[in-house]
Design a protein around this motif. Structure first.
Motif, PDB file in Angstrom:
ATOM      1  N   MET A 172       0.841  -1.202   0.000  1.00 50.78           N
ATOM      2  CA  MET A 172       0.000   0.000   0.000  1.00 50.78           C
ATOM      3  C   MET A 172       0.871   1.246   0.000  1.00 50.78           C
ATOM      4  N   ASN A 173       0.549   2.200  -0.893  1.00 51.21           N
ATOM      5  CA  ASN A 173       1.301   3.444  -0.950  1.00 51.21           C
ATOM      6  C   ASN A 173       1.138   4.236   0.347  1.00 51.21           C
ATOM      7  N   LYS A 174       2.258   4.712   0.867  1.00 53.47           N
ATOM      8  CA  LYS A 174       2.259   5.492   2.110  1.00 53.47           C
ATOM      9  C   LYS A 174       2.019   6.961   1.776  1.00 53.47           C
ATOM     10  N   ILE A 175       1.074   7.590   2.489  1.00 58.73           N
ATOM     11  CA  ILE A 175       0.685   8.977   2.238  1.00 58.73           C
ATOM     12  C   ILE A 175       0.961   9.827   3.475  1.00 58.73           C
ATOM     13  N   VAL A 176       1.544  11.015   3.245  1.00 59.59           N
ATOM     14  CA  VAL A 176       1.714  12.001   4.313  1.00 59.59           C
ATOM     15  C   VAL A 176       1.129  13.322   3.829  1.00 59.59           C
ATOM     16  N   LEU A 177       0.177  13.871   4.597  1.00 58.32           N
ATOM     17  CA  LEU A 177      -0.419  15.167   4.282  1.00 58.32           C
ATOM     18  C   LEU A 177       0.100  16.208   5.265  1.00 58.32           C
ATOM     19  N   ILE A 178       0.544  17.345   4.721  1.00 59.86           N
ATOM     20  CA  ILE A 178       1.185  18.401   5.511  1.00 59.86           C
ATOM     21  C   ILE A 178       0.272  19.614   5.619  1.00 59.86           C
ATOM     22  N   ASN A 179       0.258  20.217   6.813  1.00 55.80           N
ATOM     23  CA  ASN A 179      -0.464  21.462   7.000  1.00 55.80           C
ATOM     24  C   ASN A 179       0.336  22.349   7.941  1.00 55.80           C
ATOM     25  N   CYS A 180       0.428  23.627   7.614  1.00 57.55           N
ATOM     26  CA  CYS A 180       1.071  24.608   8.493  1.00 57.55           C
ATOM     27  C   CYS A 180      -0.015  25.528   9.024  1.00 57.55           C
ATOM     28  N   TYR A 181      -0.186  25.550  10.337  1.00 53.95           N
ATOM     29  CA  TYR A 181      -1.282  26.326  10.922  1.00 53.95           C
ATOM     30  C   TYR A 181      -0.796  27.019  12.191  1.00 53.95           C
ATOM     31  N   PHE A 182      -1.058  28.333  12.275  1.00 56.42           N
ATOM     32  CA  PHE A 182      -0.600  29.108  13.426  1.00 56.42           C
ATOM     33  C   PHE A 182      -1.763  29.832  14.088  1.00 56.42           C
ATOM     34  N   GLY A 183      -1.760  29.794  15.426  1.00 56.74           N
ATOM     35  CA  GLY A 183      -2.888  30.286  16.192  1.00 56.74           C
ATOM     36  C   GLY A 183      -3.681  29.102  16.718  1.00 56.74           C
ATOM     37  N   LYS A 184      -4.715  29.383  17.469  1.00 54.74           N
ATOM     38  CA  LYS A 184      -5.535  28.328  18.058  1.00 54.74           C
ATOM     39  C   LYS A 184      -6.392  27.667  16.982  1.00 54.74           C
ATOM     40  N   PHE A 185      -6.420  26.339  16.980  1.00 55.32           N
ATOM     41  CA  PHE A 185      -7.258  25.630  16.021  1.00 55.32           C
ATOM     42  C   PHE A 185      -8.731  25.969  16.269  1.00 55.32           C
ATOM     43  N   PRO A 186      -9.519  26.092  15.196  1.00 50.82           N
ATOM     44  CA  PRO A 186     -10.944  26.412  15.354  1.00 50.82           C
ATOM     45  C   PRO A 186     -11.721  25.255  15.959  1.00 50.82           C
ATOM     46  N   GLU A 187     -12.935  25.547  16.385  1.00 50.79           N
ATOM     47  CA  GLU A 187     -13.777  24.530  17.017  1.00 50.79           C
ATOM     48  C   GLU A 187     -14.009  23.336  16.100  1.00 50.79           C
ATOM     49  N   TYR A 188     -14.217  23.603  14.804  1.00 55.02           N
ATOM     50  CA  TYR A 188     -14.516  22.511  13.870  1.00 55.02           C
ATOM     51  C   TYR A 188     -13.331  21.584  13.622  1.00 55.02           C
ATOM     52  N   PHE A 189     -12.169  21.928  14.173  1.00 51.97           N
ATOM     53  CA  PHE A 189     -10.987  21.077  14.020  1.00 51.97           C
ATOM     54  C   PHE A 189     -11.244  19.682  14.580  1.00 51.97           C
ATOM     55  N   ASP A 190     -12.104  19.576  15.587  1.00 50.96           N
ATOM     56  CA  ASP A 190     -12.435  18.273  16.155  1.00 50.96           C
ATOM     57  C   ASP A 190     -13.116  17.379  15.121  1.00 50.96           C
ATOM     58  N   CYS A 191     -13.943  17.984  14.265  1.00 45.24           N
ATOM     59  CA  CYS A 191     -14.583  17.204  13.192  1.00 45.24           C
ATOM     60  C   CYS A 191     -13.547  16.757  12.164  1.00 45.24           C
ATOM     61  N   PHE A 192     -12.641  17.652  11.855  1.00 44.34           N
ATOM     62  CA  PHE A 192     -11.541  17.308  10.947  1.00 44.34           C
ATOM     63  C   PHE A 192     -10.743  16.134  11.505  1.00 44.34           C
ATOM     64  N   LEU A 193     -10.389  16.205  12.786  1.00 44.92           N
ATOM     65  CA  LEU A 193      -9.601  15.139  13.410  1.00 44.92           C
ATOM     66  C   LEU A 193     -10.348  13.807  13.422  1.00 44.92           C
ATOM     67  N   LYS A 194     -11.657  13.873  13.680  1.00 43.33           N
ATOM     68  CA  LYS A 194     -12.455  12.649  13.680  1.00 43.33           C
ATOM     69  C   LYS A 194     -12.353  11.952  12.317  1.00 43.33           C
ATOM     70  N   SER A 195     -12.407  12.745  11.252  1.00 45.78           N
ATOM     71  CA  SER A 195     -12.332  12.155   9.910  1.00 45.78           C
ATOM     72  C   SER A 195     -10.917  11.675   9.587  1.00 45.78           C
ATOM     73  N   CYS A 196      -9.910  12.337  10.153  1.00 43.84           N
ATOM     74  CA  CYS A 196      -8.524  11.872   9.966  1.00 43.84           C
ATOM     75  C   CYS A 196      -8.309  10.522  10.650  1.00 43.84           C
ATOM     76  N   GLU A 197      -8.864  10.403  11.846  1.00 38.80           N
ATOM     77  CA  GLU A 197      -8.687   9.166  12.621  1.00 38.80           C
ATOM     78  C   GLU A 197      -9.236   7.957  11.883  1.00 38.80           C
ATOM     79  N   ARG A 198     -10.360   8.128  11.184  1.00 40.48           N
ATOM     80  CA  ARG A 198     -10.929   7.013  10.434  1.00 40.48           C
ATOM     81  C   ARG A 198     -10.081   6.634   9.228  1.00 40.48           C
ATOM     82  N   ASN A 199      -9.281   7.582   8.725  1.00 39.90           N
ATOM     83  CA  ASN A 199      -8.352   7.302   7.627  1.00 39.90           C
ATOM     84  C   ASN A 199      -6.976   6.977   8.211  1.00 39.90           C
ATOM     85  N   ASN A 200      -6.920   5.871   8.949  1.00 39.49           N
ATOM     86  CA  ASN A 200      -5.710   5.567   9.726  1.00 39.49           C
ATOM     87  C   ASN A 200      -4.535   5.067   8.894  1.00 39.49           C
ATOM     88  N   THR A 201      -4.704   4.946   7.568  1.00 39.55           N
ATOM     89  CA  THR A 201      -3.576   4.596   6.701  1.00 39.55           C
ATOM     90  C   THR A 201      -2.972   5.845   6.059  1.00 39.55           C
TER      91      THR A 201
END
Length: 312
Positions: A1-30
């Protein structure tokens, strides 16, 4: 399986909806998600990692990769540097087959359902917009952004104006010129900021109408769907992700594994989606609609003025 790394640069406090983003990242555990950020939160899924750094330190790192003076006065300007992330952050990408960048105002569905091994084996670049783009990780591909010919990367890196170098009219032109293969399927839900209700953007897409009078979007157990009415029948289709750009959406209630994604925020639900739900959660309302339309037009005008001054 091809290994994937996604990069993000973010400064300041993460917004409230970041929890939804993280939930969807967790399900994509590969897929691995790598953040360069000064936020101190530590409650992260195992496949999400934060490299603690300041914006000043990140700017110094990027400057060290180039022999000319770059312009990087605000985090927002980082969007023009995204195509160079494979070159800039190469030490963090050893062993990965594809690297990329993504926004956080989005919710992922099932990434591997759409980006199969066949897609990774065929294409050098996947997608052409800044909300999600992936590149085959090799030295030649990671330097395509440096190719001669317009748009010039040095011009993008030496102006304070946002040139959108990371998208269709930027680095994608270099891939097309080289004849490198890009996966350009529109299998994601990119929501236009020009309206209050959720409508798919038609930017760069030659389709007459890809929206429905009654439609809603959901996240369900690791997948993203659009439900719509077709002759009073509820139908649905799946997307790789939804990008609700430029909206600071609240989490209405504590979320489980199923929730509506609406202009009012994230709303949990149980059971099956009904005709009533489709009509309820994405209504057209004249006054709020006019406010959003005028706000977007003002934003476009200000951006156009800044570009004009930057070229003067």
């Amino acid at each position: 399986m091809n290994k994937i790394v996604l990069i993000n640069c973010y400064f300041g406090k993460f917004p409230e909806y970041f929890d939804c983003f993280l939930k969807s990242c967790e399900r994509n555990n590969t897929v691995d998600y790598l953040f360069f950020s000064d936020d101190t939160r530590s409650d992260l899924p195992s496949n999400v990692k934060i490299i603690k750094t300041s914006f000043k330190e990140l700017r110094e790192l990027i400057q060290s990769k180039f022999d000319f003076e770059i312009t990087l006065n605000s985090p927002y300007k980082l969007c023009d540097y995204k195509p160079a992330y494979g070159y800039i952050f190469s030490e963090y990408l050893e062993g990965c087959d594809f690297w990329g960048y993504c926004d956080i105002d989005m919710v992922f569905g099932d990434v591997r359902e759409f980006l199969t091994e066949d897609v990774f084996n065929i294409y050098d670049k996947i997608y052409q917009f800044g909300h999600l783009t992936l590149y085959k990780n090799n030295d030649s591909n990671n330097r395509v952004f440096m190719d001669e010919g317009e748009p010039f990367y040095k011009d993008a890196f030496q102006t304070d104006v946002i040139t959108v170098f990371d998208e269709v009219d930027g680095v994608q032109k270099k891939y097309d010129k080289r004849g490198l293969k890009t996966y350009k399927e529109r299998d994601y839900a990119d929501i236009t900021p020009r309206h209050e209700r959720f409508l798919l953007t038609k930017a760069y897409v030659n389709i007459e109408n890809d929206n429905h009078k009654h439609q809603i979007f959901t996240y369900e157990n690791g997948k993203v769907f659009r439900y719509y009415l077709d002759e009073k029948q509820v139908k649905k289709e799946e997307f790789i992700y939804i990008h609700f750009q430029k909206r600071n959406l609240p989490i209405v209630k504590e979320l489980g594994d199923k929730f509506f994604i609406t202009y009012k925020g994230f709303i949990p639900f149980e059971g099956e989606v009904t005709e009533y739900d489709v009509k309820k959660y994405n209504k057209f309302k004249l006054l709020p609609e006019l406010k959003v339309v005028l706000k977007h037009k003002k934003w476009k005008l200000v951006r156009k003025i800044k570009k004009t001054r930057g070229r003067a």
